[in-house]
Design an enzyme around this catalytic site. Structure first.
Site, short mmCIF file in Angstrom:
data_model
loop_
_atom_site.label_atom_id
_atom_site.label_comp_id
_atom_site.label_asym_id
_atom_site.label_seq_id
_atom_site.Cartn_x
_atom_site.Cartn_y
_atom_site.Cartn_z
N GLN A 55 2.95 9.89 1.61
CA GLN A 55 4.25 9.23 1.52
C GLN A 55 5.03 9.62 0.27
O GLN A 55 6.21 9.30 0.16
CB GLN A 55 4.09 7.71 1.56
CG GLN A 55 3.59 7.19 2.89
CD GLN A 55 3.53 5.68 2.86
OE1 GLN A 55 2.53 5.11 2.45
NE2 GLN A 55 4.61 5.02 3.26
N HIS A 111 -3.34 0.46 8.31
CA HIS A 111 -2.00 1.05 8.19
C HIS A 111 -2.02 2.23 7.21
O HIS A 111 -1.49 3.30 7.51
CB HIS A 111 -1.02 -0.04 7.72
CG HIS A 111 0.38 0.46 7.51
ND1 HIS A 111 1.45 0.04 8.26
CD2 HIS A 111 0.89 1.37 6.62
CE1 HIS A 111 2.55 0.66 7.87
NE2 HIS A 111 2.24 1.46 6.86
N GLU A 112 -2.64 2.03 6.05
CA GLU A 112 -2.61 3.08 5.01
C GLU A 112 -3.47 4.28 5.40
O GLU A 112 -3.07 5.43 5.18
CB GLU A 112 -3.06 2.51 3.66
CG GLU A 112 -2.15 1.44 3.10
CD GLU A 112 -0.67 1.82 3.08
OE1 GLU A 112 -0.35 3.01 2.87
OE2 GLU A 112 0.16 0.94 3.30
N GLY A 167 0.85 -1.18 0.00
CA GLY A 167 0.00 0.00 0.00
C GLY A 167 0.88 1.22 0.00
O GLY A 167 2.06 1.16 0.37
N HIS A 171 -1.93 6.71 7.66
CA HIS A 171 -1.03 7.69 7.02
C HIS A 171 -1.77 8.99 6.69
O HIS A 171 -1.17 10.06 6.69
CB HIS A 171 -0.45 7.12 5.72
CG HIS A 171 0.77 6.27 5.91
ND1 HIS A 171 1.95 6.76 6.41
CD2 HIS A 171 1.01 4.97 5.62
CE1 HIS A 171 2.86 5.79 6.44
NE2 HIS A 171 2.31 4.69 5.97
N CYS A 229 7.04 -0.32 6.77
CA CYS A 229 6.52 0.84 6.07
C CYS A 229 7.58 1.37 5.12
O CYS A 229 8.76 1.45 5.51
CB CYS A 229 6.13 1.92 7.09
SG CYS A 229 5.44 3.41 6.35
N LEU A 230 7.18 1.74 3.92
CA LEU A 230 8.14 2.27 2.95
C LEU A 230 8.74 3.60 3.41
O LEU A 230 9.77 4.01 2.90
CB LEU A 230 7.47 2.44 1.58
CG LEU A 230 7.05 1.13 0.90
CD1 LEU A 230 6.30 1.44 -0.39
CD2 LEU A 230 8.26 0.26 0.61
#
Ligand code: NI
Length: 185
Positions: free
Chosen positions: A54, A145-146, A49, A149, A103-104
């Site tokens: 991000q 999670h997404e 995701g 953000h 996480c990226l």
């Protein structure tokens, strides 16, 4: 299409509440192009995701996709490509399960995070149509999670800090550990 640069933890944009889009703005060619770029960037980085903040855009947009054989998440089930605009949870189960996340925007760190096992989200799709998603298990975790953000929350905020684990040690001690149901007998 273009690959976008990924913001890393510590960048203030990751801590802001993302701005919601109206349908006219969503349907603009540049917004649609941005969504294509978000998807391409997520795939290139082997993410499950990616949220617009991000990639340095404080907009309420997330892309989610699990395609199997993801090297960052080898055991992840398939999740169909899902783009959500202005998503909101209308239900989060009280029942939670712990699972390791990464996480990226946070290189090489994993940690154990409690998440609701079931979730319902209302949003717009990329064409501006209302959608309602009832998810459970892994899909529900990725949604939480997404969408976190979009509200300036990172998984490290919710994690048990005593489980912070470098990627290398995660592979060595967490991934390699037998699953609970495989123990004994
Ligand atoms: Ni993330």
């Amino acid at each position: 299409m273009a690959l976008l640069k990924i913001a890393k933890i510590g960048h203030p944009l990751l801590r802001q509440v993302a701005r919601e889009l109206n349908v006219a703005e969503l349907l603009l060619p540049e917004t649609q192009r941005f969504i294509d770029d978000l998807i391409e960037t997520m795939r290139d980085a082997n993410g499950l995701g990616l949220a617009a903040p991000q990639v340095f855009r404080s907009l309420s947009v997330v892309a989610i996709e699990g395609r199997g054989r993801n090297p960052r998440y080898p055991d992840a089930p398939t999740i169909p490509m899902t783009v959500l605009v202005n998503p909101r949870f209308t239900f989060l189960s009280e029942e939670q399960e712990w699972g390791y996340e990464g996480c990226l925007s946070i290189d090489d760190l994993r940690a154990n995070v409690p998440r609701s096992t079931r979730a319902t989200v209302e949003a717009l799709d990329r064409a501006g149509q209302p959608v309602r998603i009832e998810a459970e298990g892994f899909f529900a975790v990725v949604l939480q999670h997404e969408i976190d953000h979009l509200f300036g929350t990172l998984f490290v905020d919710r994690a048990d800090p005593r489980t912070f684990t470098h990627q290398r040690e995660y592979e060595r001690y967490v991934l390699a550990a037998p699953a609970p149901h495989e123990e004994g007998a």
